[in-house]
Motif scaffolding. Sequence first.
Motif, PDB file in Angstrom:
ATOM      1  N   ARG A 165       0.859  -1.187   0.000  1.00  0.00           N
ATOM      2  CA  ARG A 165       0.000   0.000   0.000  1.00  0.00           C
ATOM      3  C   ARG A 165       0.891   1.231   0.000  1.00  0.00           C
ATOM      4  O   ARG A 165       1.704   1.414   0.919  1.00  0.00           O
ATOM      5  N   VAL A 166       0.742   2.056  -1.023  1.00  0.00           N
ATOM      6  CA  VAL A 166       1.636   3.209  -1.189  1.00  0.00           C
ATOM      7  C   VAL A 166       0.803   4.469  -1.393  1.00  0.00           C
ATOM      8  O   VAL A 166      -0.130   4.481  -2.202  1.00  0.00           O
ATOM      9  N   ILE A 167       1.152   5.528  -0.654  1.00  0.00           N
ATOM     10  CA  ILE A 167       0.572   6.847  -0.878  1.00  0.00           C
ATOM     11  C   ILE A 167       1.643   7.697  -1.556  1.00  0.00           C
ATOM     12  O   ILE A 167       2.746   7.857  -1.028  1.00  0.00           O
ATOM     13  N   ARG A 194      -2.532   5.279  -3.701  1.00  0.00           N
ATOM     14  CA  ARG A 194      -3.334   6.478  -3.534  1.00  0.00           C
ATOM     15  C   ARG A 194      -2.429   7.700  -3.648  1.00  0.00           C
ATOM     16  O   ARG A 194      -1.194   7.575  -3.623  1.00  0.00           O
ATOM     17  N   VAL A 195      -3.031   8.888  -3.772  1.00  0.00           N
ATOM     18  CA  VAL A 195      -2.244  10.106  -3.949  1.00  0.00           C
ATOM     19  C   VAL A 195      -2.790  11.212  -3.064  1.00  0.00           C
ATOM     20  O   VAL A 195      -3.992  11.309  -2.832  1.00  0.00           O
ATOM     21  N   LEU A 196      -1.859  12.026  -2.534  1.00  0.00           N
ATOM     22  CA  LEU A 196      -2.192  13.232  -1.784  1.00  0.00           C
ATOM     23  C   LEU A 196      -1.416  14.402  -2.380  1.00  0.00           C
ATOM     24  O   LEU A 196      -0.326  14.214  -2.943  1.00  0.00           O
ATOM     25  N   ALA A 197      -1.957  15.592  -2.227  1.00  0.00           N
ATOM     26  CA  ALA A 197      -1.259  16.766  -2.747  1.00  0.00           C
ATOM     27  C   ALA A 197       0.118  16.919  -2.102  1.00  0.00           C
ATOM     28  O   ALA A 197       1.084  17.299  -2.762  1.00  0.00           O
ATOM     29  N   GLU A 198       0.204  16.596  -0.819  1.00  0.00           N
ATOM     30  CA  GLU A 198       1.492  16.741  -0.121  1.00  0.00           C
ATOM     31  C   GLU A 198       1.557  15.766   1.037  1.00  0.00           C
ATOM     32  O   GLU A 198       0.613  15.662   1.823  1.00  0.00           O
ATOM     33  N   ALA A 248      -6.434  10.005   1.333  1.00  0.00           N
ATOM     34  CA  ALA A 248      -5.860  10.024  -0.013  1.00  0.00           C
ATOM     35  C   ALA A 248      -6.865   9.556  -1.065  1.00  0.00           C
ATOM     36  O   ALA A 248      -7.828   8.854  -0.785  1.00  0.00           O
ATOM     37  N   THR A 249      -6.590   9.963  -2.321  1.00  0.00           N
ATOM     38  CA  THR A 249      -7.435   9.600  -3.462  1.00  0.00           C
ATOM     39  C   THR A 249      -6.853   8.382  -4.160  1.00  0.00           C
ATOM     40  O   THR A 249      -5.655   8.357  -4.470  1.00  0.00           O
ATOM     41  N   PRO A 250      -7.661   7.349  -4.441  1.00  0.00           N
ATOM     42  CA  PRO A 250      -7.130   6.156  -5.124  1.00  0.00           C
ATOM     43  C   PRO A 250      -6.562   6.488  -6.498  1.00  0.00           C
ATOM     44  O   PRO A 250      -7.130   7.282  -7.254  1.00  0.00           O
ATOM     45  N   LEU A 251      -5.431   5.885  -6.817  1.00  0.00           N
ATOM     46  CA  LEU A 251      -4.839   5.944  -8.158  1.00  0.00           C
ATOM     47  C   LEU A 251      -5.252   4.681  -8.898  1.00  0.00           C
ATOM     48  O   LEU A 251      -5.072   3.575  -8.383  1.00  0.00           O
ATOM     49  N   ARG A 252      -5.800   4.835 -10.093  1.00  0.00           N
ATOM     50  CA  ARG A 252      -6.315   3.679 -10.816  1.00  0.00           C
ATOM     51  C   ARG A 252      -5.542   3.466 -12.108  1.00  0.00           C
ATOM     52  O   ARG A 252      -4.978   4.391 -12.678  1.00  0.00           O
ATOM     53  N   ASP A 253      -5.595   2.229 -12.590  1.00  0.00           N
ATOM     54  CA  ASP A 253      -5.027   1.876 -13.884  1.00  0.00           C
ATOM     55  C   ASP A 253      -5.780   2.639 -14.971  1.00  0.00           C
ATOM     56  O   ASP A 253      -7.006   2.685 -14.970  1.00  0.00           O
ATOM     57  N   THR A 254      -5.046   3.255 -15.895  1.00  0.00           N
ATOM     58  CA  THR A 254      -5.693   4.037 -16.945  1.00  0.00           C
ATOM     59  C   THR A 254      -6.217   3.181 -18.077  1.00  0.00           C
ATOM     60  O   THR A 254      -6.968   3.663 -18.924  1.00  0.00           O
ATOM     61  N   SER A 277      -7.417  11.178  -9.875  1.00  0.00           N
ATOM     62  CA  SER A 277      -6.257  10.890  -9.024  1.00  0.00           C
ATOM     63  C   SER A 277      -5.459  12.138  -8.687  1.00  0.00           C
ATOM     64  O   SER A 277      -4.469  12.061  -7.968  1.00  0.00           O
ATOM     65  N   GLY A 278      -5.864  13.294  -9.234  1.00  0.00           N
ATOM     66  CA  GLY A 278      -5.185  14.545  -8.922  1.00  0.00           C
ATOM     67  C   GLY A 278      -3.935  14.807  -9.735  1.00  0.00           C
ATOM     68  O   GLY A 278      -3.098  15.615  -9.342  1.00  0.00           O
TER      69      GLY A 278
END
Length: 325
Positions: A165-167, A194-198, A248-254, A277-278
Amino acid sequence: MEFDVVGLSDETQLVYTALVGLPRSTASQVAGACGMSVRAVGRLLSVLIKDGLATRSAGRPPHFTAAAPDVAVSELIQERERRLDSARSLVQQLAEKHREAHRISDPNIAVELLTSHEDISAAVHRLTQGARRQVRAFDRPPYVDRPGSNLDDQRRRQRTGVVHRVIYDRAAVDWPGRLQDDILPSIRAGEQARVLAELPLKLVISDDRSAIIPFSLAPGGHSAAYLIQRSPMLVALEALFEVEWERATPLRDTRSPGERPGGPDAETLALLRLLSSGCSDAAIARTLGWSQRTTQRRIHRLMAELGADTRFQAAAQAARRGWLR
């Protein structure tokens, strides 16, 4: 107004202040009030919209309105205060552990100071290779090793049942080539991302046994790090990860599994997943092989189709239509 304490630049403050007195104004009108170019004001208006300090209405030309300062700015201040409180608490705990580490020569001490790139890289390798259940990580620059250099090892661990699990910090997602060549392949191999702005720090946690964090995120600061064994400090870092994971927002496969009747085509679906995903325009352009101009044109066309004023609204509207399942 002085908003630099919440991370707004002088120019952004100037535009926001002008917009407060000019509701439903165009970028040209704001530019005239600020004595700036329309292009520069347009860029700063986008920053204000992203930070929740302004809204944009549909139409040509679009009109902009400032969010109520007592609400929007207060939220920014509260978020900055929460981050500062968390940072102060972490620094206080680390300072105490640092003093203890230099006072006591016990090899079983909970915190060990690593002072070279080689030692840090080796420690991270030991932590990830030794995981039996899961690896949790905050990923953000600067880097000791080249990003993506351990992808094959990660795939092998995941095949044995080790969950990753990686942010990702947005700066990591925007790192040239990172999204396409490393992050998305990792997701396809089973990584939960997942992704966060910072992110507040870099972090790797192996099971519930040990973790590693940098001494500093300043330039050159990644040449020293703390290796933390099972202790109250490790429990605190685990709790921090889980809190940030929820935010955080999930990052998905494009890649699309197939177009649905009445739904978007494969390219539009890929664009929506990156937007949700931002990702920045630059990261989207690199991932989809588009030019910056094409990317911006496709984003604006998609927002108009969804009746959205912001990227967040576009992603929310797409989710309501069932396009992002």
